[in-house]
Design an enzyme around this catalytic site. Sequence first.
Site, mmCIF file in Angstrom:
data_model
loop_
_atom_site.group_PDB
_atom_site.id
_atom_site.type_symbol
_atom_site.label_atom_id
_atom_site.label_comp_id
_atom_site.label_asym_id
_atom_site.label_seq_id
_atom_site.Cartn_x
_atom_site.Cartn_y
_atom_site.Cartn_z
ATOM 1 N N ASP A 559 -68.265 60.429 -50.407
ATOM 2 C CA ASP A 559 -68.455 61.775 -50.929
ATOM 3 C C ASP A 559 -68.834 61.844 -52.402
ATOM 4 O OD1 ASP A 559 -67.376 62.028 -48.383
ATOM 5 O OD2 ASP A 559 -66.371 63.885 -48.828
ATOM 6 N N GLU A 792 -53.765 61.628 -46.050
ATOM 7 C CA GLU A 792 -55.178 61.275 -46.168
ATOM 8 C C GLU A 792 -55.416 60.309 -47.320
ATOM 9 O OE1 GLU A 792 -59.484 63.624 -46.500
ATOM 10 O OE2 GLU A 792 -57.611 64.677 -46.959
#
Length: 822
Positions: A559, A792
Site C-alpha cells: 500500500d 492485523e
Amino acid sequence: MARERRRRVPEGPRPHDRGPRGAAARRGRSGQGAAAAVLGVACVVAAAAAWGLWRARGGLAVTPHPAARLLPANGSSAAAAPGLFWGSYRPHVYLGMKTRSPRAPVTGLMWLLPSEGEAPPPPLRHTCEQSDRLAGYGWLRHDGLTFGLQEIRDRGLRLRTEFVKRPGGLHGGDWSWRVTARPERSAGPPPAFISLLFYVATDGQGILRPLVVEKNRLASLTGTTEELGDFTITFLQPTSEAGTGPLYASYNYLHARAEGLHRLSDVVKASLSPRFVYAPPGGPKRRYAGVDTYQGPPDGRERQSQLVVHQVTVALPCRLEMAFESGSVSDRAERLVGEVLTQELASHVAAFDQRFEEAFGLARKGFSAQEQDFAKAAFSNMLGGMGYFYGRSLVQSPHSELPQPYPEGPLFTAVPSRSFFPRGFLWDEGFHQLLLSRWDPALSCEVLAHWFDLMNAEGWIPREQILGEEARTKVPAEFVVQHSSAGNPPTFFLLLQQLLAQGAVDAPYLRSLFPRLQSWYDWYNRTQAGPVPYTFRWHGRDQDTQMFLNPKTLTSGLDDYPRASHPSPEERHLDLRCWMALASDVMAQVAVHLGEPAGDYQHMAKLLADNQLLEQHHWAKALSTFADYGNHTQAVALEWEKPRPPSPGQPLPPPRLLRVVRKPPRLQFVGGALGYVSLFPLLLQLLRPDSPHLGTLLADMRSEKQLWTPFGLRSLSRSSPLYLKYNTEHDPPYWRGAIWININYLAVRALHHYGRQEGPFRQEAASLYQELRANLVGNVFQQYQESGYLWEQYHDGTGKGQGSHPFTGWSALVVLMMSEKY
C-alpha cells in the site's frame, strides 16, 4: 496488504484517444479534397479496426481461461466431497453454516441481551462487527471437517458454540449445534436473561415448512432444496448448563421472506417488537424484544429468500441444541443430541489435540498449556474462518469503457478477518495456505484449484474476490470493481514451493494446474515488466502527485510503503523482482517434475537470482542497501494550501493539505525507504550465504535505529522521513512503521535458512533467528492474552495490536514460527 479500496484510473489510453482526433480540414483545391477524402476513409477503416481490437481485448478480461478447469462443475457437491459439503463457511457471522453449493441454504445464530422498560431494542448480534466491541470471539478448536468449538464474550455474557457433523446418506449427513450461555461475572453485572435466535434461510430455491406447537414454540421444521433433498431441523427445549431440565422460556417465531441473504439482519430488526413479557414462575416480569411480524419494504422488490426464526428467551445459565437430520440417512442409530453429542464432542476434541501435536509439536518444544491453547485458537480461527462463496466479480479492463460482469463461479478460501475482510484476497491466501497445508495438504490443493479456476483468458486472477450479495455488503460500492491490469504478489508460489518440498502434491494435479500456472507466470512477465531486461515494476500506482505525500502502490500489497516520489515507467521495484525470481524457480521445479521443458524457467531463475545482476539493478551504494529505482526526490512535504478566493456568492472553500515538492525529482535509487522492501533479497533467500550485502541487511535488521524492536521488525526504518507519516490529511500510516506478521514470518524463515548455511554470517543469522522468533511469538501471545484477539498489525513502540481484529489470516503464521515449520 491492499486494504484501501480506491478507484484508480486504468493505465493506457481511453477509447477516444485511440481514434482520429477530428474531421479532416477542408482543402482549398479539389485534388486536396479528394486526397483528404481517401485519407479520411482510410482513417475511418483503421479506426474501426483499432476499435474492434480494443473492444476484443476488453472482452478477454471477462473471458474464462481456455484450459480445462481443475475442479469439475460438481466438485463441491455432496456426492463428490461429502465430508466438506456442510461447514462453517459463513465467516462474516458469529455462528453460521451453509453447504458448498451455488444457492446454499444457510443457518445462523443471532442474540439479544435484555433492555429495560420501554427502551429501544438492544443491538442485534449477528454479523461480525468491530463496532460491537466484543471482549473476544473465535474458534478454540476446529478441524475443518467434522467439528468446531467457539467462545464469544459480550457484555457480561459468555457464549460457547459447538457443532458436530456425522457422515451418512447422500447429502452430507447430519449435524448438530449446541449453544451454552452463562454469565461472565468478572465483566460486570450479568444479564438476567438472554434471547437466542436460531434461523434457517433459503437462497432463491427450496421450501421451509415450520411446525409450531403451543405458546409460539417452534419445535421443528422440514424442508426441501435441490442440493439437500428432504431434511428436518429440530429445536430442543433449553436445559441447564449440565443438560438437565427443561428450563422455563418464552418463545417467538417468525416465518417471512427476505430480499436475499444479505438482508436477514434487516428483516429480523424490522420484525422486533418490545411488547413481549418474560415472566418465569416466582420471578419478576420483564419486557423483551421479540420477533413479531414483518411487512417488508413497500418498493415491491422480489423477496427470494424464505426465513424461519426460532427465538428462545431464557434465564442464564442455559444450554440449547439444534439438530439437522438429512432425509437420505436411513441407518441413523442415535440422534446427535444430549449425551450422545457430549460424547462426540469430547472425542473430536481429543482427536484434534493429538493431531495438532503431531502436526506442530508444540508440547515437545516446551510450550506451556496456555501457549498451546493460544496456537490452537490461532490455527482454528483461520481454518474455521474459511468461506465458500459463489458469484461474479465486476471487472474493469483498460480496453473497455465500463466495468463488465465476470462469469459466475465458486471460491473456497480462507479470509484475513471475519469482521473486516471476510472475503478472499489473492496475496493473503498464499500465506494462509502455508499454515493450513501443514494440517491438510489436500485441502490447500483444493483451495489453490478454486483460485486458479477463476483465471481469465489473459492469465489474470482478480486480486480481491467479492462474490455474492453477502460479501458485497462488507465492501463500499466504489471499491467493488477489480482492474484487470492490477497484480498482487504471487504468493501461491510460496505454497507450491512448500508442497513440493513436502512431497504433498502429485503429478496428475500438477499436470492439470500447469497450463494455468504458465499463463499466470506469463501474465506477470508480460504486464509487469520493467524498463530494462530482468527488471519489474508494479503497474497501477496512484497517479495523484498533488494530494499524496507518496503515491500508493496498492498492487504490491504494501500500500503506502515509500516508493519513487513521482510514478513513471522508468521504475524498478525490488520486491516484485524477488517475487518473480521465486516464481521462476518454482516454475522450473514444476516443469522438471512433469518432464516438461524447463530451460526457459531455469534460465530466468538463474538470472533473477544472480547476485551481480541484482546488485547492478538494485544495490544503492550511497544508501548501503537494496532499493527501488525511479523518478524520486525526498524533498517533499504536506502543507496547507493558501486560502483560495471564493466564487461570487459562494462560501470560502475549505483549505486542502497538498504536497509540496521543494526539489525536482530525478532518476535515482529511492532513498529514505529502508524497510521491508530493502530486505526482499534476504526474505526470499536470493542472496548467497557469503554475500557481503547479507551482512549489511542483518545489521540493519538488528539495529534499533532502523528495523529492530522487542516485538518484531518494523516495516519502515525510524530514520526514514516518511516513518509514521500520514499520506494525506485523513490517510494514516499503514506500512510505515507498524509490525506485520507475514513479512516477519518470511524474515524468521530466511534467518533459519541462513543460520544453517556455511558462510561468514551463519552464526549472526542463527542468533538473530532465535531472538526475533522469541520476540514475535512472545508479543503476539501476550497481546492475545490481554485483548482476546490476533491483530492485523502491531505497534512498533509498544507492541500493542492495532488495525482490524480478529485478524487470524496471516497473523496466524505465528503458529509456524512456534513449531519451526518453514
